[in-house]
Scaffold this motif. Structure first.
Motif, PDB file in Angstrom:
ATOM      1  N   ILE A 176       9.660 -17.301  56.705  1.00 11.90           N
ATOM      2  CA  ILE A 176      10.303 -17.550  55.421  1.00 11.90           C
ATOM      3  C   ILE A 176      11.256 -18.729  55.576  1.00 11.90           C
ATOM      4  O   ILE A 176      12.123 -18.727  56.445  1.00 11.90           O
ATOM      5  CB  ILE A 176      11.040 -16.297  54.919  1.00 11.90           C
ATOM      6  CG1 ILE A 176      10.027 -15.162  54.680  1.00 11.90           C
ATOM      7  CG2 ILE A 176      11.819 -16.601  53.638  1.00 11.90           C
ATOM      8  CD1 ILE A 176      10.640 -13.833  54.323  1.00 11.90           C
ATOM      9  N   ILE A 225       6.563 -10.426  54.699  1.00 13.06           N
ATOM     10  CA  ILE A 225       7.438 -10.298  53.532  1.00 13.06           C
ATOM     11  C   ILE A 225       8.010  -8.891  53.454  1.00 13.06           C
ATOM     12  O   ILE A 225       9.210  -8.713  53.240  1.00 13.06           O
ATOM     13  CB  ILE A 225       6.661 -10.649  52.248  1.00 13.06           C
ATOM     14  CG1 ILE A 225       6.346 -12.141  52.230  1.00 13.06           C
ATOM     15  CG2 ILE A 225       7.436 -10.243  51.007  1.00 13.06           C
ATOM     16  CD1 ILE A 225       5.335 -12.534  51.178  1.00 13.06           C
ATOM     17  N   TYR A 236      12.199 -12.535  42.794  1.00 13.66           N
ATOM     18  CA  TYR A 236      12.512 -13.659  43.685  1.00 13.66           C
ATOM     19  C   TYR A 236      11.240 -14.356  44.110  1.00 13.66           C
ATOM     20  O   TYR A 236      10.195 -13.715  44.296  1.00 13.66           O
ATOM     21  CB  TYR A 236      13.215 -13.151  44.952  1.00 13.66           C
ATOM     22  CG  TYR A 236      14.618 -12.668  44.727  1.00 13.66           C
ATOM     23  CD1 TYR A 236      15.705 -13.469  45.064  1.00 13.66           C
ATOM     24  CD2 TYR A 236      14.876 -11.419  44.189  1.00 13.66           C
ATOM     25  CE1 TYR A 236      17.005 -13.026  44.872  1.00 13.66           C
ATOM     26  CE2 TYR A 236      16.169 -10.969  43.987  1.00 13.66           C
ATOM     27  CZ  TYR A 236      17.230 -11.782  44.329  1.00 13.66           C
ATOM     28  OH  TYR A 236      18.522 -11.350  44.133  1.00 13.66           O
ATOM     29  N   HIS A 283       3.630 -19.082  49.376  1.00  9.52           N
ATOM     30  CA  HIS A 283       4.716 -18.654  48.497  1.00  9.52           C
ATOM     31  C   HIS A 283       4.449 -17.210  48.084  1.00  9.52           C
ATOM     32  O   HIS A 283       3.297 -16.750  48.091  1.00  9.52           O
ATOM     33  CB  HIS A 283       4.845 -19.555  47.258  1.00  9.52           C
ATOM     34  CG  HIS A 283       3.761 -19.327  46.251  1.00  9.52           C
ATOM     35  ND1 HIS A 283       2.551 -19.977  46.320  1.00  9.52           N
ATOM     36  CD2 HIS A 283       3.690 -18.505  45.178  1.00  9.52           C
ATOM     37  CE1 HIS A 283       1.789 -19.571  45.324  1.00  9.52           C
ATOM     38  NE2 HIS A 283       2.450 -18.677  44.608  1.00  9.52           N
ATOM     39  N   LEU A 300       9.727 -16.522  47.264  1.00  8.74           N
ATOM     40  CA  LEU A 300       9.949 -16.813  48.681  1.00  8.74           C
ATOM     41  C   LEU A 300       9.004 -17.938  49.088  1.00  8.74           C
ATOM     42  O   LEU A 300       7.842 -17.946  48.698  1.00  8.74           O
ATOM     43  CB  LEU A 300       9.642 -15.590  49.549  1.00  8.74           C
ATOM     44  CG  LEU A 300      10.409 -14.307  49.256  1.00  8.74           C
ATOM     45  CD1 LEU A 300       9.855 -13.167  50.092  1.00  8.74           C
ATOM     46  CD2 LEU A 300      11.872 -14.492  49.518  1.00  8.74           C
ATOM     47  N   ALA A 335      11.959  -9.373  53.673  1.00 11.20           N
ATOM     48  CA  ALA A 335      12.565  -9.700  52.376  1.00 11.20           C
ATOM     49  C   ALA A 335      13.831  -8.907  52.095  1.00 11.20           C
ATOM     50  O   ALA A 335      14.839  -9.461  51.662  1.00 11.20           O
ATOM     51  CB  ALA A 335      11.555  -9.504  51.248  1.00 11.20           C
ATOM     52  N   TYR A 357      14.293 -18.988  49.604  1.00 14.56           N
ATOM     53  CA  TYR A 357      14.063 -18.075  48.496  1.00 14.56           C
ATOM     54  C   TYR A 357      15.039 -18.382  47.375  1.00 14.56           C
ATOM     55  O   TYR A 357      16.058 -19.038  47.577  1.00 14.56           O
ATOM     56  CB  TYR A 357      14.196 -16.613  48.937  1.00 14.56           C
ATOM     57  CG  TYR A 357      15.615 -16.138  49.163  1.00 14.56           C
ATOM     58  CD1 TYR A 357      16.308 -15.494  48.140  1.00 14.56           C
ATOM     59  CD2 TYR A 357      16.264 -16.332  50.368  1.00 14.56           C
ATOM     60  CE1 TYR A 357      17.615 -15.048  48.346  1.00 14.56           C
ATOM     61  CE2 TYR A 357      17.555 -15.893  50.576  1.00 14.56           C
ATOM     62  CZ  TYR A 357      18.230 -15.244  49.555  1.00 14.56           C
ATOM     63  OH  TYR A 357      19.514 -14.813  49.748  1.00 14.56           O
TER      64      TYR A 357
END
Length: 174
Positions: A148, A91, A138, A117, A140, A95, A151
């Motif tokens: 991923i 992440i 957010y 998640h 994800l 991200a 999102y």
């Protein structure tokens, strides 16, 4: 621990120093030291950019980096071998690129029947003072291998706005 203490550098000096580091593990240590220390978003962005460059250039570095230090922490999912630390690292690395804005923090990570998640906070607009930054929260979605898969933005708010935290605390106490 790394020889580089990011708090001893300005963001520009740190960026220059990071250019000499080709080891993703060392860069993650520097990122962790920055998060534990001054926690400057500009410094974390510089580290993330360098980490992307190193990861892109040496794919073998990202696969074998789960040393003994992380082995005890990555037992989150025995079936796939992907644990919560792997999810967090994925992440952090992906991200900001995915959403197109700098990552501020990882707020939550969980595992369910459909995979993993996470909830992250992204800086959508910087302001001075930073308490007026606009953050986006957010969610994800990740598969069992930590990729991923989707999102969406849940909320936008000012960094200094504690209303949602106070509402959550009030509802938890009733």
């Amino acid at each position: 621990m790394t020889d580089i203490d990011p708090s001893e550098y300005t963001v520009d000096e740190l960026r220059d120093e990071l250019d000499s580091i080709d080891d993703g593990g060392v860069l993650r240590e520097v990122r962790e030291a920055e998060s534990d220390g001054k926690n400057r978003s500009g410094a974390k962005e510089a580290i993330a950019e360098r980490l992307e460059t190193v990861s892109d250039d040496g794919a073998e570095a990202s696969e074998g980096e789960n040393d003994d230090d992380d082995a005890d922490e990555t037992n989150g999912n025995a079936t796939s071998g992907v644990g919560i630390v792997d999810i967090r690292n994925n992440i952090r690395d992906a991200a900001a690129d995915l959403i197109g804005r700098p990552l501020d923090s990882v707020v939550e990570i969980g595992h369910g029947d459909d995979g993993w998640h996470a909830i992250v906070e992204i800086i959508e607009r910087r302001s001075v003072p930073d308490t007026q930054d606009i953050l986006g929260r957010y969610t994800l979605e990740l598969d069992e291998e930590a990729a991923i898969t989707g999102y969406r933005r849940l909320d936008r708010y000012r960094r200094g706005d504690t209303r949602s935290d106070e509402e959550a605390a009030a509802s938890a106490s009733t």
